[in-house]
Design a protein around this motif. Structure first.
Motif, PDB file in Angstrom:
ATOM      1  N   LEU A  65     -47.468  83.058 -42.004  1.00  0.00           N
ATOM      2  CA  LEU A  65     -46.378  82.432 -42.458  1.00  0.00           C
ATOM      3  C   LEU A  65     -46.745  80.822 -43.014  1.00  0.00           C
ATOM      4  CD1 LEU A  65     -43.112  82.038 -43.044  1.00  0.00           C
ATOM      5  CD2 LEU A  65     -43.060  80.958 -40.899  1.00  0.00           C
ATOM      6  N   GLU A  66     -46.275  80.787 -44.597  1.00  0.00           N
ATOM      7  CA  GLU A  66     -46.483  79.776 -45.607  1.00  0.00           C
ATOM      8  C   GLU A  66     -45.498  79.417 -46.414  1.00  0.00           C
ATOM      9  OE1 GLU A  66     -50.296  77.908 -48.561  1.00  0.00           O
ATOM     10  OE2 GLU A  66     -50.746  79.959 -46.965  1.00  0.00           O
ATOM     11  N   LEU A  67     -45.246  78.258 -46.553  1.00  0.00           N
ATOM     12  CA  LEU A  67     -43.736  77.738 -46.978  1.00  0.00           C
ATOM     13  C   LEU A  67     -44.805  76.474 -47.955  1.00  0.00           C
ATOM     14  CD1 LEU A  67     -41.414  78.402 -43.941  1.00  0.00           C
ATOM     15  CD2 LEU A  67     -41.047  80.052 -45.961  1.00  0.00           C
ATOM     16  N   ARG A  68     -43.447  76.401 -49.320  1.00  0.00           N
ATOM     17  CA  ARG A  68     -44.199  75.358 -49.568  1.00  0.00           C
ATOM     18  C   ARG A  68     -42.847  74.693 -50.258  1.00  0.00           C
ATOM     19  NH1 ARG A  68     -47.961  75.753 -55.143  1.00  0.00           N
ATOM     20  NH2 ARG A  68     -49.429  75.498 -53.668  1.00  0.00           N
ATOM     21  N   CYS A  69     -42.658  73.356 -49.899  1.00  0.00           N
ATOM     22  CA  CYS A  69     -41.720  72.880 -49.903  1.00  0.00           C
ATOM     23  C   CYS A  69     -41.824  71.951 -51.111  1.00  0.00           C
ATOM     24  CB  CYS A  69     -40.980  72.442 -48.942  1.00  0.00           C
ATOM     25  SG  CYS A  69     -39.309  71.100 -48.690  1.00  0.00           S
ATOM     26  N   ARG A  70     -40.807  71.106 -52.380  1.00  0.00           N
ATOM     27  CA  ARG A  70     -41.640  70.299 -53.077  1.00  0.00           C
ATOM     28  C   ARG A  70     -40.917  69.132 -53.133  1.00  0.00           C
ATOM     29  NH1 ARG A  70     -37.355  69.589 -57.092  1.00  0.00           N
ATOM     30  NH2 ARG A  70     -36.115  71.443 -56.786  1.00  0.00           N
ATOM     31  N   GLY A  71     -40.981  67.924 -52.515  1.00  0.00           N
ATOM     32  CA  GLY A  71     -41.012  66.846 -52.783  1.00  0.00           C
ATOM     33  C   GLY A  71     -42.503  66.036 -52.075  1.00  0.00           C
ATOM     34  N   VAL A  75     -38.964  72.434 -37.346  1.00  0.00           N
ATOM     35  CA  VAL A  75     -39.148  73.981 -36.331  1.00  0.00           C
ATOM     36  C   VAL A  75     -38.621  74.341 -35.369  1.00  0.00           C
ATOM     37  CG1 VAL A  75     -41.587  74.020 -38.187  1.00  0.00           C
ATOM     38  CG2 VAL A  75     -41.130  73.417 -35.294  1.00  0.00           C
ATOM     39  N   PRO A  76     -38.804  75.432 -35.082  1.00  0.00           N
ATOM     40  CA  PRO A  76     -38.071  76.143 -33.770  1.00  0.00           C
ATOM     41  C   PRO A  76     -38.603  74.985 -32.836  1.00  0.00           C
ATOM     42  CG  PRO A  76     -38.349  78.070 -35.371  1.00  0.00           C
ATOM     43  CD  PRO A  76     -39.052  76.933 -35.373  1.00  0.00           C
ATOM     44  N   LEU A  77     -37.669  74.797 -31.391  1.00  0.00           N
ATOM     45  CA  LEU A  77     -38.310  74.509 -30.666  1.00  0.00           C
ATOM     46  C   LEU A  77     -39.364  75.140 -30.277  1.00  0.00           C
ATOM     47  CD1 LEU A  77     -36.627  72.103 -28.318  1.00  0.00           C
ATOM     48  CD2 LEU A  77     -36.307  74.021 -27.334  1.00  0.00           C
ATOM     49  N   TYR A  78     -39.784  75.881 -29.763  1.00  0.00           N
ATOM     50  CA  TYR A  78     -41.032  76.586 -29.504  1.00  0.00           C
ATOM     51  C   TYR A  78     -42.289  76.219 -29.893  1.00  0.00           C
ATOM     52  CZ  TYR A  78     -44.106  80.278 -27.552  1.00  0.00           C
ATOM     53  OH  TYR A  78     -45.110  80.128 -27.246  1.00  0.00           O
ATOM     54  N   LEU A  79     -42.120  75.737 -31.227  1.00  0.00           N
ATOM     55  CA  LEU A  79     -43.169  75.643 -31.806  1.00  0.00           C
ATOM     56  C   LEU A  79     -43.829  73.814 -31.910  1.00  0.00           C
ATOM     57  CD1 LEU A  79     -43.159  77.739 -35.084  1.00  0.00           C
ATOM     58  CD2 LEU A  79     -44.686  77.550 -32.929  1.00  0.00           C
ATOM     59  N   ALA A  91     -31.755  69.070 -47.308  1.00  0.00           N
ATOM     60  CA  ALA A  91     -32.564  69.759 -46.753  1.00  0.00           C
ATOM     61  C   ALA A  91     -32.553  71.773 -47.204  1.00  0.00           C
ATOM     62  CB  ALA A  91     -32.247  69.559 -45.547  1.00  0.00           C
ATOM     63  N   ALA A  92     -33.817  71.898 -47.014  1.00  0.00           N
ATOM     64  CA  ALA A  92     -33.704  73.581 -47.807  1.00  0.00           C
ATOM     65  C   ALA A  92     -34.305  74.249 -46.613  1.00  0.00           C
ATOM     66  CB  ALA A  92     -34.708  73.826 -48.624  1.00  0.00           C
ATOM     67  N   LYS A  93     -33.149  75.519 -46.178  1.00  0.00           N
ATOM     68  CA  LYS A  93     -34.010  75.936 -44.424  1.00  0.00           C
ATOM     69  C   LYS A  93     -33.729  77.723 -44.936  1.00  0.00           C
ATOM     70  CE  LYS A  93     -30.279  72.939 -42.076  1.00  0.00           C
ATOM     71  NZ  LYS A  93     -29.013  72.550 -41.647  1.00  0.00           N
ATOM     72  N   VAL A  94     -34.890  78.152 -44.114  1.00  0.00           N
ATOM     73  CA  VAL A  94     -34.890  79.113 -43.914  1.00  0.00           C
ATOM     74  C   VAL A  94     -35.130  80.189 -42.063  1.00  0.00           C
ATOM     75  CG1 VAL A  94     -37.121  79.453 -44.107  1.00  0.00           C
ATOM     76  CG2 VAL A  94     -36.266  81.423 -45.112  1.00  0.00           C
ATOM     77  N   PHE A  95     -33.870  81.070 -42.380  1.00  0.00           N
ATOM     78  CA  PHE A  95     -34.128  81.556 -40.794  1.00  0.00           C
ATOM     79  C   PHE A  95     -35.372  82.300 -40.825  1.00  0.00           C
ATOM     80  CE2 PHE A  95     -34.004  83.574 -37.284  1.00  0.00           C
ATOM     81  CZ  PHE A  95     -33.247  83.107 -36.240  1.00  0.00           C
ATOM     82  N   THR A 114     -39.894  83.524 -34.099  1.00  0.00           N
ATOM     83  CA  THR A 114     -38.113  82.905 -34.572  1.00  0.00           C
ATOM     84  C   THR A 114     -37.657  82.297 -34.748  1.00  0.00           C
ATOM     85  OG1 THR A 114     -38.598  85.918 -34.438  1.00  0.00           O
ATOM     86  CG2 THR A 114     -36.357  84.571 -35.009  1.00  0.00           C
ATOM     87  N   GLY A 115     -37.188  81.599 -35.563  1.00  0.00           N
ATOM     88  CA  GLY A 115     -36.254  80.843 -35.694  1.00  0.00           C
ATOM     89  C   GLY A 115     -36.283  80.548 -36.802  1.00  0.00           C
ATOM     90  N   GLU A 116     -35.409  79.133 -37.519  1.00  0.00           N
ATOM     91  CA  GLU A 116     -34.939  78.066 -38.211  1.00  0.00           C
ATOM     92  C   GLU A 116     -36.300  77.346 -39.015  1.00  0.00           C
ATOM     93  OE1 GLU A 116     -31.463  77.163 -39.919  1.00  0.00           O
ATOM     94  OE2 GLU A 116     -31.351  75.764 -39.424  1.00  0.00           O
ATOM     95  N   PHE A 117     -37.099  77.535 -39.914  1.00  0.00           N
ATOM     96  CA  PHE A 117     -37.388  75.840 -40.244  1.00  0.00           C
ATOM     97  C   PHE A 117     -37.098  75.581 -41.216  1.00  0.00           C
ATOM     98  CE2 PHE A 117     -39.609  79.774 -38.934  1.00  0.00           C
ATOM     99  CZ  PHE A 117     -41.104  78.934 -37.984  1.00  0.00           C
ATOM    100  N   THR A 118     -36.921  74.415 -41.538  1.00  0.00           N
ATOM    101  CA  THR A 118     -35.796  73.107 -42.786  1.00  0.00           C
ATOM    102  C   THR A 118     -36.959  72.162 -43.221  1.00  0.00           C
ATOM    103  OG1 THR A 118     -34.402  73.653 -41.003  1.00  0.00           O
ATOM    104  CG2 THR A 118     -34.247  71.765 -42.841  1.00  0.00           C
ATOM    105  N   CYS A 119     -37.337  71.998 -44.014  1.00  0.00           N
ATOM    106  CA  CYS A 119     -37.879  70.772 -45.486  1.00  0.00           C
ATOM    107  C   CYS A 119     -36.832  69.620 -45.372  1.00  0.00           C
ATOM    108  CB  CYS A 119     -38.427  71.941 -46.090  1.00  0.00           C
ATOM    109  SG  CYS A 119     -39.310  70.819 -47.572  1.00  0.00           S
ATOM    110  N   TYR A 120     -37.065  69.049 -45.612  1.00  0.00           N
ATOM    111  CA  TYR A 120     -35.861  67.556 -45.721  1.00  0.00           C
ATOM    112  C   TYR A 120     -36.986  66.999 -47.002  1.00  0.00           C
ATOM    113  CZ  TYR A 120     -33.513  68.641 -41.577  1.00  0.00           C
ATOM    114  OH  TYR A 120     -32.906  69.253 -40.332  1.00  0.00           O
ATOM    115  N   PRO A 121     -36.428  66.469 -47.857  1.00  0.00           N
ATOM    116  CA  PRO A 121     -37.245  65.877 -48.533  1.00  0.00           C
ATOM    117  C   PRO A 121     -36.826  64.643 -48.237  1.00  0.00           C
ATOM    118  CG  PRO A 121     -35.870  67.572 -50.194  1.00  0.00           C
ATOM    119  CD  PRO A 121     -36.001  67.426 -48.736  1.00  0.00           C
ATOM    120  N   MET A 122     -38.122  63.481 -48.029  1.00  0.00           N
ATOM    121  CA  MET A 122     -37.860  62.103 -47.659  1.00  0.00           C
ATOM    122  C   MET A 122     -37.456  60.635 -48.540  1.00  0.00           C
ATOM    123  SD  MET A 122     -38.242  62.537 -44.688  1.00  0.00           S
ATOM    124  CE  MET A 122     -38.453  60.693 -43.676  1.00  0.00           C
TER     125      MET A 122
END
Length: 375
Positions: free
Chosen positions: A83-89, A96-100, A151-155, A129-137
């Motif tokens: 899995l590779e996600l790119r977040c602008r900012g 990340v999910p609690l497991y990770l 914030a941008a989220k994806v499950f 499996t779970g929700e991944f969230t990106c927060y611009p700072m």
């Protein structure tokens, strides 16, 4: 073919037609092919301007080194893939999910570039499996804070051909059902395509899911929107996909009649001004919901010298209402000067506590006048 003949005074031009008759055509006639080309060019220009005005997506999935795609609410990545996600900012922070969160294998990496941050997770499994969230700072000098409204989220689902449920470290989980509060049974599946049902252990039966009293969300699990005593008991989830059918861990549901709000006690003293030797009664009264326990505690001036606490406590159901009255009466016999001061009662329930106070003054007895001696 026709030839120019003459122009009249109202803006028309006469032409000599093939039949040698005069033809009248508008002076400003436009080539229809040219007009169509102009319309198409204008539409293309407008579309480009519209695309330019739209902001670039803040969160995208890197499908390969040169291809990106905007993510929706959910995406699926086959278990074992990266899995590779790119977040602008710049900078951004990831959730990340609690497991990770306690990744000790180095499978999860985040890198900050000049204009974007990258999250990469390798050797994935259904447990991820779970929700991944990106927060611009937002940063001021060295002080940075998350911009939650951006914030941008994806499950992300990681379908596993052997595991339909996200693995759990426990086999049995106790869940408290609070009245007035929705309760979630996190029967989390690894595939959005799995069909999930809710079952009761005893008596064995499938629990109806009507979307109102109980609903299912593939990203959360089952939600009991307004828990009731009959929801209590032992339940579990069953997931099926193709020829595979599996059961989740078991949940022991315990119903607790939870109050809507903290208690609101009322305090009243039998008198706010007494004389040494008088008796004092301080009453603390609380109205509460039926079957909701309320505890009342006291603070009083005599505590400082070890004066014992004497109370009379009672609970009285209110006729015609789904409430009851809890009352505690603090008794102080033959008050002394040390009993002067502030009396405080505190009422506690599962939602919290609240205190009320009253002040009592104690005056010394006036000396009796001496009897006059007879002359």
């Amino acid at each position: 073919m026709f030839q120019l003949k003459q122009q009249d005074g109202v803006g028309h031009t006469s032409y000599l037609c093939n039949n040698h008759q005069s033809c009248i055509l508008p002076r400003c006639t436009e080539d229809p092919y040219r007009k169509k080309a102009k319309t198409k060019l204008a539409a293309t220009t407008k579309a480009k301007a519209t695309r330019a005005a739209l902001p670039a997506p803040i969160l995208t999935q890197v499908v390969n080194k040169r291809r990106f795609q905007r993510v929706g609410e959910t995406i699926s990545v086959q278990s074992g893939d990266t899995l590779e996600l790119r977040c602008r900012g710049n900078p951004v922070q990831w959730s990340v999910p609690l497991y990770l969160e306690d990744d000790h294998e180095g499978r999860l990496k985040t890198v900050q570039h000049e204009k974007y941050g990258v999250l990469a997770l390798v050797n994935t499994s259904g447990a991820d499996t779970g929700e991944f969230t990106c927060y611009p700072m937002f940063c001021e000098d060295t002080d940075c804070r998350k911009e939650y409204n951006k914030a941008a989220k994806v499950f992300v689902f990681f379908p596993d051909p052997q595991e339909l449920f996200v693995p759990s470290s426990v086999y049995y989980e106790v869940v408290q059902l609070r009245s007035h509060w929705p309760t979630v049974l996190p029967c989390q599946v690894t595939s959005s395509q799995a069909k999930v049902t809710l079952h009761r252990e005893y008596p064995p039966s499938e629990v109806p899911v009507d979307g109102a009293e109980i609903s299912f969300d593939v990203k959360k699990g089952f939600t009991i929107h307004r828990p009731r005593p009959y929801h209590a008991g032992e339940v579990y989830c069953v997931a099926s996909l193709g020829n595979l059918r599996q059961s989740s861990i078991k949940y022991m549901l315990i119903y607790v009649n939870y109050p809507r709000a903290p208690p609101a006690p009322v305090i009243q003293a039998s008198s706010s001004s007494l004389t040494v030797g008088d008796n004092l009664r301080v009453t603390c009264t609380v109205m509460g919901e039926q079957d909701v326990a309320i505890e009342i505690t006291w603070e009083y001036p005599g505590q400082e010298i070890g004066r014992p606490l004497y109370t009379q406590d009672s609970v009285t159901p209110m006729a015609g209402a789904n409430t009851h009255q809890s009352q505690s009466v603090l008794l102080v016999d033959e008050v002394r000067n040390v009993d002067q001061g502030t009396y405080t009662c505190t009422a506690h329930n599962l939602q919290g506590s609240k205190s009320v106070s009253t002040t009592v003054k104690v005056a010394s007895k006036s000396p009796k006048p001496k009897a006059k001696k007879p002359k």
